[in-house]
Design a protein around this motif. Structure first.
Motif, PDB file in Angstrom:
ATOM      1  N   ASP A  76      -1.479  -5.951  -0.337  1.00  0.00           N
ATOM      2  CA  ASP A  76      -1.243  -4.606  -0.875  1.00  0.00           C
ATOM      3  C   ASP A  76      -1.131  -4.588  -2.396  1.00  0.00           C
ATOM      4  N   TYR A 156      -1.231   7.729   0.828  1.00  0.00           N
ATOM      5  CA  TYR A 156      -0.796   6.334   0.976  1.00  0.00           C
ATOM      6  C   TYR A 156       0.187   6.172   2.137  1.00  0.00           C
ATOM      7  N   LEU A 157       1.009   7.182   2.379  1.00  0.00           N
ATOM      8  CA  LEU A 157       1.926   7.134   3.522  1.00  0.00           C
ATOM      9  C   LEU A 157       1.139   7.093   4.831  1.00  0.00           C
ATOM     10  N   GLN A 160      -1.577   3.782   4.460  1.00  0.00           N
ATOM     11  CA  GLN A 160      -0.998   2.487   4.073  1.00  0.00           C
ATOM     12  C   GLN A 160      -2.111   1.516   3.658  1.00  0.00           C
ATOM     13  N   ASN A 162      -4.543  -0.497   0.915  1.00  0.00           N
ATOM     14  CA  ASN A 162      -4.273  -1.212  -0.331  1.00  0.00           C
ATOM     15  C   ASN A 162      -5.227  -0.833  -1.459  1.00  0.00           C
ATOM     16  N   GLU A 171       6.472   3.622  -2.325  1.00  0.00           N
ATOM     17  CA  GLU A 171       7.189   2.871  -1.302  1.00  0.00           C
ATOM     18  C   GLU A 171       7.360   3.754  -0.070  1.00  0.00           C
ATOM     19  N   THR A 172       7.042   3.174   1.080  1.00  0.00           N
ATOM     20  CA  THR A 172       7.206   3.912   2.339  1.00  0.00           C
ATOM     21  C   THR A 172       8.005   3.063   3.320  1.00  0.00           C
ATOM     22  N   ASP A 173       8.619   3.728   4.282  1.00  0.00           N
ATOM     23  CA  ASP A 173       9.393   3.018   5.307  1.00  0.00           C
ATOM     24  C   ASP A 173       9.480   3.885   6.560  1.00  0.00           C
ATOM     25  N   LEU A 245       2.602  -1.115  -4.545  1.00  0.00           N
ATOM     26  CA  LEU A 245       2.550  -0.540  -3.199  1.00  0.00           C
ATOM     27  C   LEU A 245       3.480  -1.349  -2.312  1.00  0.00           C
ATOM     28  N   PHE A 247       4.797  -1.053   1.433  1.00  0.00           N
ATOM     29  CA  PHE A 247       4.814  -0.396   2.737  1.00  0.00           C
ATOM     30  C   PHE A 247       5.750  -1.181   3.663  1.00  0.00           C
ATOM     31  N   LYS A 250       5.339  -2.105   7.802  1.00  0.00           N
ATOM     32  CA  LYS A 250       3.952  -1.644   7.886  1.00  0.00           C
ATOM     33  C   LYS A 250       3.373  -1.897   9.274  1.00  0.00           C
ATOM     34  N   THR A 254      -3.579  -4.293   6.655  1.00  0.00           N
ATOM     35  CA  THR A 254      -4.355  -4.180   5.420  1.00  0.00           C
ATOM     36  C   THR A 254      -5.772  -4.648   5.693  1.00  0.00           C
TER      37      THR A 254
END
Length: 256
Positions: A76, A156-157, A160, A162, A171-173, A245, A247, A250, A254
């Motif tokens: 990523d 991007y959310l 996810q 790259n 940043e995502t979670d 990035l 994730f 994830k 990727t």
């Protein structure tokens, strides 16, 4: 007089030919001619192109920089991806400040699929940049309202993916965006932002439809020319190592 009759006759023939049905000629298959290494080379042609061939090969094999590590596009935060995103940012920022955008650009987004190969550790030659970027893509700047940048972060959310960025942190979670920064700051919904990218992405390539809400500004700069210039200006490449990035947890693999 004879000339007049000749012209009249040709005119009549022309008119009648327009009414004549088109006859399809009979097509007969012929035996294929095999091309092999045994075919004799055209020496005259070879002699003609040889000087040009040597000139092109000389330019392609010219050293323009060096890297002590492999520049790849894995993960990523790939070092080659982030490096080229930074080069895109720098080139667009310089152009913007010289062309009336006094604040310069705020960030850059490129696509990992447009980076066609890696660069091994050692000398970087001109041909390596042509292999990395074989396309004639142009650097574009997209002017967007902060409120419309929501689409970028949601992209991007959702994916996810790259696709490299510069001056952006995403940043995502567990299906949520937990951090979104541009130039180290939270996005101001009422502010105008300038995002550097390629013409392919600016026009919605790789499903980046969010750019459609902005105003596209053409720079006339070819990405490959910019990369060549940047590598030449940096005799020893320092690969970026920062995380842009992130994730967390994830679930999507990727692709590069």
């Amino acid at each position: 007089m004879n000339t007049k009759f000749l012209v009249l006759g040709l005119a009549i023939l022309s008119l009648s030919s327009c009414r004549t049905p088109l006859n399809v000629a009979q097509i007969k298959p012929e035996k294929n001619i095999s091309i092999s290494k045994d075919l004799q080379e055209d020496q005259n042609f070879k002699n003609f192109i040889e000087p040009y061939k040597k000139e092109v090969e000389g330019k392609m094999n010219t050293k323009i920089s060096h890297t002590s590590v492999e520049l790849n596009k894995k993960g990523d935060n790939s070092n080659l991806g982030n490096l080229l995103a930074d080069f895109t940012f720098e080139g667009a920022d310089d152009w913007a400040r010289k062309n009336g955008i006094t604040t310069g650009v705020d960030a850059a987004v490129i696509n990992i699929g447009g980076i066609r190969t890696t660069i091994g550790a050692g000398d970087i030659l001109t041909k390596h940049i042509y292999e990395v970027m074989p396309f004639e893509n142009e650097v574009m700047i997209v002017k967007m309202k902060g409120s419309d940048l929501k689409g970028l972060f949601e992209y991007y959310l959702k994916t996810q993916k790259n696709n490299p960025v510069s001056h952006l942190v995403i940043e995502t979670d567990n299906g949520l965006i937990v951090n979104e920064l541009i130039n180290g700051q939270k996005v101001d919904a009422n502010k105008d932002y300038y995002i550097a990218t390629s013409d392919y992405l600016a026009l919605g390539g790789d499903n980046m439809a969010f750019f459609g809400k902005g105003e596209i500004i053409s720079t006339g700069i070819k990405l490959r020319d910019l990369f060549l210039e940047k590598f030449k200006a940096n005799p020893e490449i320092v690969a970026p190592k920062d995380v842009r990035l992130n994730f967390k947890n994830k679930k999507v693999k990727t692709d590069e």
